[in-house]
Write a protein that holds these residues in place. Structure first.
Motif, mmCIF file in Angstrom:
data_model
loop_
_atom_site.group_PDB
_atom_site.id
_atom_site.type_symbol
_atom_site.label_atom_id
_atom_site.label_comp_id
_atom_site.label_asym_id
_atom_site.label_seq_id
_atom_site.Cartn_x
_atom_site.Cartn_y
_atom_site.Cartn_z
ATOM 1 N N HIS A 13 -72.196 -62.879 13.002
ATOM 2 C CA HIS A 13 -73.485 -63.590 13.038
ATOM 3 C C HIS A 13 -73.920 -63.903 14.479
ATOM 4 O O HIS A 13 -74.833 -64.701 14.687
ATOM 5 N N HIS A 14 -73.287 -63.263 15.440
ATOM 6 C CA HIS A 14 -73.548 -63.552 16.850
ATOM 7 C C HIS A 14 -74.841 -62.858 17.292
ATOM 8 O O HIS A 14 -74.899 -61.641 17.437
ATOM 9 N N ARG A 15 -75.905 -63.652 17.480
ATOM 10 C CA ARG A 15 -77.214 -63.120 17.873
ATOM 11 C C ARG A 15 -77.780 -63.980 18.999
ATOM 12 O O ARG A 15 -78.746 -64.719 18.806
ATOM 13 N N PRO A 16 -77.205 -63.887 20.194
ATOM 14 C CA PRO A 16 -77.726 -64.695 21.303
ATOM 15 C C PRO A 16 -79.153 -64.304 21.648
ATOM 16 O O PRO A 16 -79.585 -63.174 21.417
ATOM 17 N N GLU A 17 -79.888 -65.263 22.191
ATOM 18 C CA GLU A 17 -81.251 -64.969 22.630
ATOM 19 C C GLU A 17 -81.223 -63.892 23.710
ATOM 20 O O GLU A 17 -80.379 -63.923 24.604
ATOM 21 N N PRO A 18 -82.123 -62.915 23.638
ATOM 22 C CA PRO A 18 -82.107 -61.825 24.619
ATOM 23 C C PRO A 18 -82.304 -62.340 26.046
ATOM 24 O O PRO A 18 -83.168 -63.190 26.290
ATOM 25 N N ASP A 19 -81.504 -61.842 26.956
ATOM 26 C CA ASP A 19 -81.658 -62.126 28.381
ATOM 27 C C ASP A 19 -82.487 -60.986 28.959
ATOM 28 O O ASP A 19 -81.964 -60.020 29.497
ATOM 29 N N GLU A 20 -83.822 -61.122 28.832
ATOM 30 C CA GLU A 20 -84.698 -59.989 29.069
ATOM 31 C C GLU A 20 -85.890 -60.392 29.929
ATOM 32 O O GLU A 20 -86.656 -61.292 29.556
ATOM 33 N N PRO A 21 -86.097 -59.728 31.059
ATOM 34 C CA PRO A 21 -87.266 -60.045 31.889
ATOM 35 C C PRO A 21 -88.556 -59.569 31.232
ATOM 36 O O PRO A 21 -88.568 -58.625 30.440
ATOM 37 N N ALA A 22 -89.655 -60.213 31.577
ATOM 38 C CA ALA A 22 -90.939 -59.883 30.957
ATOM 39 C C ALA A 22 -91.385 -58.462 31.281
ATOM 40 O O ALA A 22 -92.105 -57.840 30.482
ATOM 41 N N ASP A 23 -90.961 -57.931 32.424
ATOM 42 C CA ASP A 23 -91.397 -56.589 32.819
ATOM 43 C C ASP A 23 -90.325 -55.528 32.548
ATOM 44 O O ASP A 23 -90.297 -54.486 33.203
ATOM 45 N N PHE A 24 -89.452 -55.794 31.586
ATOM 46 C CA PHE A 24 -88.372 -54.857 31.258
ATOM 47 C C PHE A 24 -88.915 -53.456 30.967
ATOM 48 O O PHE A 24 -88.442 -52.459 31.519
ATOM 49 N N ASP A 25 -89.908 -53.358 30.101
ATOM 50 C CA ASP A 25 -90.448 -52.048 29.725
ATOM 51 C C ASP A 25 -91.159 -51.372 30.894
ATOM 52 O O ASP A 25 -91.066 -50.142 31.064
ATOM 53 N N MET A 26 -91.850 -52.137 31.716
ATOM 54 C CA MET A 26 -92.521 -51.563 32.883
ATOM 55 C C MET A 26 -91.495 -51.027 33.877
ATOM 56 O O MET A 26 -91.702 -49.971 34.494
ATOM 57 N N VAL A 252 -80.582 -54.018 32.786
ATOM 58 C CA VAL A 252 -79.684 -53.004 32.216
ATOM 59 C C VAL A 252 -78.888 -53.577 31.046
ATOM 60 O O VAL A 252 -77.891 -52.998 30.626
ATOM 61 N N GLU A 253 -79.335 -54.717 30.524
ATOM 62 C CA GLU A 253 -78.651 -55.369 29.404
ATOM 63 C C GLU A 253 -78.729 -54.508 28.147
ATOM 64 O O GLU A 253 -79.821 -54.176 27.669
ATOM 65 N N GLY A 254 -77.556 -54.161 27.611
ATOM 66 C CA GLY A 254 -77.499 -53.289 26.447
ATOM 67 C C GLY A 254 -78.167 -53.865 25.211
ATOM 68 O O GLY A 254 -78.667 -53.109 24.368
ATOM 69 N N VAL A 255 -78.174 -55.195 25.076
ATOM 70 C CA VAL A 255 -78.826 -55.805 23.908
ATOM 71 C C VAL A 255 -80.316 -55.500 23.916
ATOM 72 O O VAL A 255 -80.920 -55.247 22.862
ATOM 73 N N SER A 256 -80.932 -55.485 25.093
ATOM 74 C CA SER A 256 -82.362 -55.181 25.179
ATOM 75 C C SER A 256 -82.641 -53.738 24.771
ATOM 76 O O SER A 256 -83.636 -53.457 24.077
ATOM 77 N N PHE A 257 -81.784 -52.815 25.186
ATOM 78 C CA PHE A 257 -81.951 -51.425 24.745
ATOM 79 C C PHE A 257 -81.741 -51.318 23.237
ATOM 80 O O PHE A 257 -82.477 -50.608 22.541
ATOM 81 N N ALA A 258 -80.717 -52.021 22.729
ATOM 82 C CA ALA A 258 -80.420 -51.959 21.299
ATOM 83 C C ALA A 258 -81.600 -52.439 20.470
ATOM 84 O O ALA A 258 -81.910 -51.868 19.412
ATOM 85 N N ARG A 259 -82.272 -53.476 20.905
ATOM 86 C CA ARG A 259 -83.403 -54.015 20.156
ATOM 87 C C ARG A 259 -84.500 -52.969 19.974
ATOM 88 O O ARG A 259 -85.209 -52.955 18.967
ATOM 89 N N ARG A 260 -84.658 -52.072 20.950
ATOM 90 C CA ARG A 260 -85.735 -51.084 20.932
ATOM 91 C C ARG A 260 -85.336 -49.774 20.254
ATOM 92 O O ARG A 260 -86.186 -48.908 20.030
ATOM 93 N N ALA A 261 -84.081 -49.604 19.929
ATOM 94 C CA ALA A 261 -83.588 -48.336 19.403
ATOM 95 C C ALA A 261 -84.105 -48.077 17.992
ATOM 96 O O ALA A 261 -84.336 -49.012 17.215
ATOM 97 N N GLN A 262 -84.253 -46.809 17.661
ATOM 98 C CA GLN A 262 -84.745 -46.402 16.342
ATOM 99 C C GLN A 262 -83.799 -45.450 15.621
ATOM 100 O O GLN A 262 -83.958 -45.222 14.426
#
Length: 350
Positions: A13-26, A252-262
């Motif tokens: 159940h471990h779902r920490p809040e994403p450590d993600e900058p606002a311009d990650f996609d840019m 380069v946080e893997g959780v941010s990439f995982a969130r976007r994966a399809q």
């Protein structure tokens, strides 16, 4: 090493809040844009390996900033139609080694591209063949800290970009079905495969075991082993630079990439892994596909309670082989009368 991270029920159940900058996609759009309209391949040359059941080519493709990246490309000898492709990424400090060292995927009937790690290859295995022309940038000697205090200069911006372009390169090679391409890796290679899953929307499957760069802040608090230890040692000298480093690492946080994966995903972790702690793996797994825009992609994880960074080893590979066959199998009839894919299809000396 006893279990040191969260208990398994808490990990699930471990779902920490994403450590993600606002311009990650840019940030990533800018990194990938440079080579988007170039021919991905620089050269494709046959290699004599002494193996009768596998044919191998020495491939050079364009990575970050157009830099030449080496790879081994292999096909089962006698392949008669385009095959699903596995792009494999290797671990921290490793290079692509020698072409006969990694035969699992090609022996399973896949086209196989094994990407070299730029600026690595001098710690384990049989070495690498890809220098990093950007290593003069500020930072320590280890890849994990090269450019750490500057997001545009960080080593993993370049390496992850290379990993994405490796998919483009393999899809342009004869003998490959571009619609059935999977990304595979363990440890650093798993982190690269996960990043590719987040950056390549039409990937067919991803398989990651003990992925590095997942849950980075917590991992740095838990362990001094492996690459995280290099980061900790670097910051122990550069006191006061922690938040600058954390900002770079957030890109380069893997959780941010995982969130976007399809793509459908297959994970693995050892609960005694001090190199890539299981809480980071579960953080990526539990948030995998949550930004995919539709139904969440299929995913599964295999856990090895008494294993460390080695995870399930051959047992995990066995599970990966069975799972990937179910994802990429070609259910159309095989054309037994078609001629084998000829080396001439690769051009002369390209």
């Amino acid at each position: 090493m006893p279990a040191f991270d969260l208990p398994l029920p808490d990990l699930e159940h471990h779902r920490p809040e994403p450590d993600e900058p606002a311009d990650f996609d840019m940030y990533w759009a800018a990194a990938l844009k440079e080579a988007a309209h170039r021919d991905p391949l620089v050269s494709v040359r046959p290699v004599e390996t002494g193996l009768r059941l596998t044919r191998t080519w020495d491939v050079t493709f364009r990575g970050y900033a157009g830099d030449p990246i080496r790879a081994w490309f292999s096909l089962p000898a006698g392949a008669r139609k385009p095959l699903p492709a596995v792009v494999e990424y290797v671990g921290y400090g490793r290079g692509r080694g020698l072409p006969h060292e990694r035969l699992t995927w090609v022996n399973a009937g896949y086209a196989h591209l094994l990407m070299d790690n730029r600026g690595q290859g001098d710690q384990y295995g049989s070495g690498g063949d890809t220098p990093d022309p950007h290593t003069a940038l500020s930072g320590g000697p280890g890849p994990a800290v090269r450019g750490l205090l500057s997001p545009p200069d960080y080593h993993y911006r370049r390496l992850i970009t290379d990993a994405v372009h490796a998919v483009t390169a393999v899809r342009s090679l004869p003998g490959v079905d571009p619609l059935r391409t999977a990304a595979v890796g363990n440890s650093q290679g798993g982190g690269l495969a996960l990043a590719v899953a987040g950056l390549v929307p039409d990937l067919a499957a991803v398989l990651v075991t003990a992925p590095f760069l997942c849950g980075i802040r917590r991992s740095l608090e838990l362990t001094d082993a492996g690459p995280y230890g290099e980061i900790a040692a670097y910051l122990s000298v550069r006191r006061g630079s922690e938040e600058t480093a954390y900002r770079t690492l957030s890109y380069v946080e893997g959780v941010s990439f995982a969130r976007r994966a399809q793509a459908p995903a297959h994970f693995g972790t050892g609960l005694r892994d001090t190199v890539c702690p299981p809480s980071g793996v579960y953080a990526a797994f539990n948030r995998y596909g949550e930004l995919s825009g539709g139904a969440h992609p299929r995913k599964e994880i295999h856990v090895y309670p008494f294993n460390g960074h080695e995870g399930g080893e051959a047992e995990q590979v066995r599970r990966q082989l069975v799972w990937l066959e179910s994802q990429l199998a070609d259910r159309s009839p095989c054309d037994r009368h078609a001629p084998p894919i000829d080396g001439a299809a690769f051009g002369s000396g390209r």
